[in-house]
Motif scaffolding. Sequence first.
Motif, PDB file in Angstrom:
ATOM      1  N   VAL A 185      66.930 -13.611 -15.247  1.00 50.29           N
ATOM      2  CA  VAL A 185      66.336 -13.060 -14.021  1.00 50.29           C
ATOM      3  C   VAL A 185      67.115 -13.575 -12.818  1.00 50.29           C
ATOM      4  CG1 VAL A 185      63.996 -12.818 -14.953  1.00 50.29           C
ATOM      5  CG2 VAL A 185      64.687 -14.979 -13.881  1.00 50.29           C
ATOM      6  N   ASN A 186      66.969 -12.884 -11.708  1.00 43.03           N
ATOM      7  CA  ASN A 186      67.592 -13.300 -10.451  1.00 43.03           C
ATOM      8  C   ASN A 186      66.540 -13.910  -9.538  1.00 43.03           C
ATOM      9  OD1 ASN A 186      70.201 -12.239 -11.117  1.00 43.03           O
ATOM     10  ND2 ASN A 186      69.421 -10.180 -10.642  1.00 43.03           N
ATOM     11  N   VAL A 187      66.886 -15.038  -8.939  1.00 39.35           N
ATOM     12  CA  VAL A 187      65.941 -15.709  -8.046  1.00 39.35           C
ATOM     13  C   VAL A 187      65.602 -14.825  -6.849  1.00 39.35           C
ATOM     14  CG1 VAL A 187      67.684 -16.893  -6.644  1.00 39.35           C
ATOM     15  CG2 VAL A 187      65.432 -17.936  -6.956  1.00 39.35           C
ATOM     16  N   GLU A 188      66.505 -13.917  -6.494  1.00 36.10           N
ATOM     17  CA  GLU A 188      66.269 -13.022  -5.352  1.00 36.10           C
ATOM     18  C   GLU A 188      65.137 -12.026  -5.619  1.00 36.10           C
ATOM     19  OE1 GLU A 188      69.222 -13.388  -6.804  1.00 36.10           O
ATOM     20  OE2 GLU A 188      70.359 -14.585  -5.325  1.00 36.10           O
ATOM     21  N   ASP A 189      64.781 -11.826  -6.890  1.00 32.28           N
ATOM     22  CA  ASP A 189      63.725 -10.870  -7.240  1.00 32.28           C
ATOM     23  C   ASP A 189      62.321 -11.476  -7.133  1.00 32.28           C
ATOM     24  OD1 ASP A 189      65.618  -8.933  -7.795  1.00 32.28           O
ATOM     25  OD2 ASP A 189      65.761  -9.501  -9.919  1.00 32.28           O
ATOM     26  N   ILE A 190      62.245 -12.782  -6.995  1.00 32.32           N
ATOM     27  CA  ILE A 190      60.929 -13.447  -7.042  1.00 32.32           C
ATOM     28  C   ILE A 190      60.006 -13.023  -5.896  1.00 32.32           C
ATOM     29  CG2 ILE A 190      59.765 -15.695  -6.944  1.00 32.32           C
ATOM     30  CD1 ILE A 190      62.053 -16.828  -8.606  1.00 32.32           C
ATOM     31  N   PRO A 191      60.474 -12.914  -4.640  1.00 30.62           N
ATOM     32  CA  PRO A 191      59.557 -12.460  -3.581  1.00 30.62           C
ATOM     33  C   PRO A 191      58.908 -11.115  -3.895  1.00 30.62           C
ATOM     34  CG  PRO A 191      61.520 -13.398  -2.590  1.00 30.62           C
ATOM     35  CD  PRO A 191      61.780 -13.327  -4.073  1.00 30.62           C
ATOM     36  N   ALA A 192      59.680 -10.168  -4.466  1.00 27.84           N
ATOM     37  CA  ALA A 192      59.119  -8.873  -4.833  1.00 27.84           C
ATOM     38  C   ALA A 192      58.077  -9.017  -5.942  1.00 27.84           C
ATOM     39  CB  ALA A 192      60.231  -7.920  -5.277  1.00 27.84           C
ATOM     40  N   ALA A 193      58.361  -9.926  -6.899  1.00 30.26           N
ATOM     41  CA  ALA A 193      57.423 -10.138  -8.007  1.00 30.26           C
ATOM     42  C   ALA A 193      56.131 -10.804  -7.542  1.00 30.26           C
ATOM     43  CB  ALA A 193      58.094 -10.987  -9.095  1.00 30.26           C
ATOM     44  N   MET A 194      56.242 -11.680  -6.537  1.00 24.38           N
ATOM     45  CA  MET A 194      55.080 -12.457  -6.095  1.00 24.38           C
ATOM     46  C   MET A 194      54.353 -11.828  -4.912  1.00 24.38           C
ATOM     47  SD  MET A 194      54.924 -14.890  -8.228  1.00 24.38           S
ATOM     48  CE  MET A 194      53.720 -15.969  -7.462  1.00 24.38           C
ATOM     49  N   ALA A 195      54.799 -10.658  -4.463  1.00 24.83           N
ATOM     50  CA  ALA A 195      54.184 -10.023  -3.290  1.00 24.83           C
ATOM     51  C   ALA A 195      52.719  -9.658  -3.544  1.00 24.83           C
ATOM     52  CB  ALA A 195      54.984  -8.787  -2.888  1.00 24.83           C
ATOM     53  N   ILE A 196      52.435  -9.062  -4.701  1.00 22.50           N
ATOM     54  CA  ILE A 196      51.050  -8.655  -5.000  1.00 22.50           C
ATOM     55  C   ILE A 196      50.138  -9.878  -5.177  1.00 22.50           C
ATOM     56  CG2 ILE A 196      49.569  -7.439  -6.651  1.00 22.50           C
ATOM     57  CD1 ILE A 196      51.852  -5.476  -7.122  1.00 22.50           C
ATOM     58  N   PRO A 197      50.534 -10.911  -5.950  1.00 21.31           N
ATOM     59  CA  PRO A 197      49.699 -12.121  -6.006  1.00 21.31           C
ATOM     60  C   PRO A 197      49.477 -12.763  -4.641  1.00 21.31           C
ATOM     61  CG  PRO A 197      51.286 -12.120  -7.799  1.00 21.31           C
ATOM     62  CD  PRO A 197      51.652 -10.977  -6.919  1.00 21.31           C
ATOM     63  N   ALA A 198      50.524 -12.774  -3.809  1.00 22.47           N
ATOM     64  CA  ALA A 198      50.365 -13.336  -2.460  1.00 22.47           C
ATOM     65  C   ALA A 198      49.368 -12.529  -1.643  1.00 22.47           C
ATOM     66  CB  ALA A 198      51.718 -13.380  -1.745  1.00 22.47           C
ATOM     67  N   LEU A 199      49.348 -11.214  -1.872  1.00 21.57           N
ATOM     68  CA  LEU A 199      48.358 -10.359  -1.208  1.00 21.57           C
ATOM     69  C   LEU A 199      46.942 -10.756  -1.624  1.00 21.57           C
ATOM     70  CD1 LEU A 199      47.749  -7.917   0.595  1.00 21.57           C
ATOM     71  CD2 LEU A 199      48.017  -6.459  -1.436  1.00 21.57           C
ATOM     72  N   GLY A 200      46.786 -11.186  -2.880  1.00 19.54           N
ATOM     73  CA  GLY A 200      45.489 -11.679  -3.341  1.00 19.54           C
ATOM     74  C   GLY A 200      45.043 -12.899  -2.555  1.00 19.54           C
ATOM     75  N   MET A 201      45.982 -13.793  -2.235  1.00 18.52           N
ATOM     76  CA  MET A 201      45.662 -14.953  -1.405  1.00 18.52           C
ATOM     77  C   MET A 201      45.212 -14.515  -0.015  1.00 18.52           C
ATOM     78  SD  MET A 201      46.181 -17.797  -3.180  1.00 18.52           S
ATOM     79  CE  MET A 201      46.421 -19.102  -1.958  1.00 18.52           C
ATOM     80  N   VAL A 202      45.864 -13.498   0.529  1.00 16.96           N
ATOM     81  CA  VAL A 202      45.484 -12.981   1.855  1.00 16.96           C
ATOM     82  C   VAL A 202      44.066 -12.421   1.817  1.00 16.96           C
ATOM     83  CG1 VAL A 202      46.003 -11.245   3.614  1.00 16.96           C
ATOM     84  CG2 VAL A 202      47.876 -12.486   2.511  1.00 16.96           C
ATOM     85  N   VAL A 203      43.737 -11.692   0.750  1.00 18.88           N
ATOM     86  CA  VAL A 203      42.387 -11.139   0.619  1.00 18.88           C
ATOM     87  C   VAL A 203      41.356 -12.268   0.565  1.00 18.88           C
ATOM     88  CG1 VAL A 203      40.832  -9.885  -0.943  1.00 18.88           C
ATOM     89  CG2 VAL A 203      43.129  -9.010  -0.493  1.00 18.88           C
ATOM     90  N   GLY A 204      41.648 -13.317  -0.198  1.00 14.66           N
ATOM     91  CA  GLY A 204      40.739 -14.458  -0.273  1.00 14.66           C
ATOM     92  C   GLY A 204      40.537 -15.121   1.076  1.00 14.66           C
ATOM     93  N   LEU A 205      41.627 -15.265   1.844  1.00 11.20           N
ATOM     94  CA  LEU A 205      41.536 -15.858   3.179  1.00 11.20           C
ATOM     95  C   LEU A 205      40.665 -15.003   4.094  1.00 11.20           C
ATOM     96  CD1 LEU A 205      42.498 -17.957   5.303  1.00 11.20           C
ATOM     97  CD2 LEU A 205      44.435 -16.434   5.754  1.00 11.20           C
ATOM     98  N   LEU A 206      40.875 -13.687   4.064  1.00 13.28           N
ATOM     99  CA  LEU A 206      40.094 -12.789   4.924  1.00 13.28           C
ATOM    100  C   LEU A 206      38.608 -12.828   4.575  1.00 13.28           C
ATOM    101  CD1 LEU A 206      42.496  -9.702   5.088  1.00 13.28           C
ATOM    102  CD2 LEU A 206      42.106 -11.451   6.845  1.00 13.28           C
ATOM    103  N   ILE A 207      38.295 -12.946   3.290  1.00 11.50           N
ATOM    104  CA  ILE A 207      36.889 -13.051   2.878  1.00 11.50           C
ATOM    105  C   ILE A 207      36.281 -14.347   3.403  1.00 11.50           C
ATOM    106  CG2 ILE A 207      35.354 -13.331   0.890  1.00 11.50           C
ATOM    107  CD1 ILE A 207      37.231 -11.436  -0.652  1.00 11.50           C
ATOM    108  N   ALA A 208      37.047 -15.438   3.325  1.00  7.77           N
ATOM    109  CA  ALA A 208      36.554 -16.732   3.825  1.00  7.77           C
ATOM    110  C   ALA A 208      36.290 -16.667   5.322  1.00  7.77           C
ATOM    111  CB  ALA A 208      37.565 -17.833   3.505  1.00  7.77           C
ATOM    112  N   ILE A 209      37.198 -16.010   6.060  1.00  9.20           N
ATOM    113  CA  ILE A 209      37.081 -15.965   7.527  1.00  9.20           C
ATOM    114  C   ILE A 209      35.966 -15.042   7.980  1.00  9.20           C
ATOM    115  CG2 ILE A 209      38.252 -15.259   9.652  1.00  9.20           C
ATOM    116  CD1 ILE A 209      40.882 -16.180   8.394  1.00  9.20           C
ATOM    117  N   PHE A 210      35.922 -13.844   7.418  1.00  7.62           N
ATOM    118  CA  PHE A 210      35.041 -12.798   7.959  1.00  7.62           C
ATOM    119  C   PHE A 210      33.713 -12.634   7.210  1.00  7.62           C
ATOM    120  CE2 PHE A 210      39.326 -11.405   9.320  1.00  7.62           C
ATOM    121  CZ  PHE A 210      39.105 -11.434  10.693  1.00  7.62           C
TER     122      PHE A 210
END
Length: 442
Positions: A185-210
Amino acid sequence: MNAVVAAVLIMLILSALRVNVTIALIVGAFAGGIIGGLGVEETINVFSSGLGDNATVALSYATLGGFALALTKTGLPDAVVDGTLRIIGNSNDTKKKAFSKVLVVLLILVISCFSQNVIPVHIAFIPILIPALLKVFNELHLDRRLIACVMTFGLITPYMFIPAGFGKIYHDILAKTVTAGGLKVNVEDIPAAMAIPALGMVVGLLIAIFVSYRKPREYDTIEYVETNEKAQYSKRSLITAVVAVLAALTVQLLTLDTEGAMIFGAITGIIILLISGAMNFKEADELLTNGMRMMAFIGFVIITAAGFAAVMTKTGDVESLVAYAADWIGNNQSLGALLMLIVGLLVTMGIGSSFSTLPIIAAIFVPLCVQLGFSPLATLAIIGTAGALGDAGSPASDSTLGPTSGLNVDGQHNHIWETVIPTFIHYNIPLIIFGWIAAMVL
């Protein structure tokens, strides 16, 4: 029963029952060792020998605590509080108070995120910034569980997604372990692979805040150090404080690849405060001792967690757990993704480090992902998310210990019920869901 599962469950149950986290880790490690067949004597020996693995980290946090309290003599924390209170203005002004809440939460979020990538000092900012802002939180009636969730988000999401600072280290480890497992694998591909999981973290943060913690909560304003009188600050003292902080950060950045980076950074800052006269030599010993005492809890937990991890590794049941998961999965791609994520959660919650989890799980998960027909991007998403899972919500992770150390200096914030459980709910659950989605669509 698998020794790792048993040990982690025992540790979590005892912690939830308000047993001290250090004691819970010791009891969990002992039970895991016995169940794993090590015997009493070997379990004790392995646990004891493993304690030294995190000694450097514990000393780092102790010296940072001393430096943080030494900074109070310059008046920097008081200046931060005064400036923030001026922004808040009249507490009866509802609109201005709402704006101030947004500003404070956004400030902490940005600083937390920057601590992983832009200025990679990890939790070093917490003992300096958060205790000084407790009065502001009280004035705004902010729920400290929200602040804990905000900081934990900032301590985890950036290294998952952004290839800089600690993120570069995590991405390099992920790419290296996946390649070693047999998938190029290429290390440059990791941000694309982790974008959806990172979005899950954003959803969790928004639920905590709002949703979860949007309601006001009352706290008593308590002085957290006996000698914590309001410091008189001047332009000169504030400049000295800023120079000390910048010097400490510079030393840490220059020695980032060494284990003692935070120790020597904090010592540099302390020396500058002493030489400048901002901290009196006569009171330095008492002040630094109080600061180290403030961070003692996190130090003891981190040291104990190293012993816990050593016992779990010695039993061999970490590898067995991963192998069992492979047997259960068969050829079911959907079930496979889910079980791999859950195993990663259990391993990281026990070890307390997502960076250490990757090499353990990748050796078996990579061939399994290939066998199940997952793409390279999906494989990176599964293993990268499995490693990050449990960093939030683990009693022994510095991503939860750090926020607690700052929020509980006045004794009004419980580590398990107000940091660990809230971050577990808001981040691990979305990470499993979004990590599974990433595995299915990439």
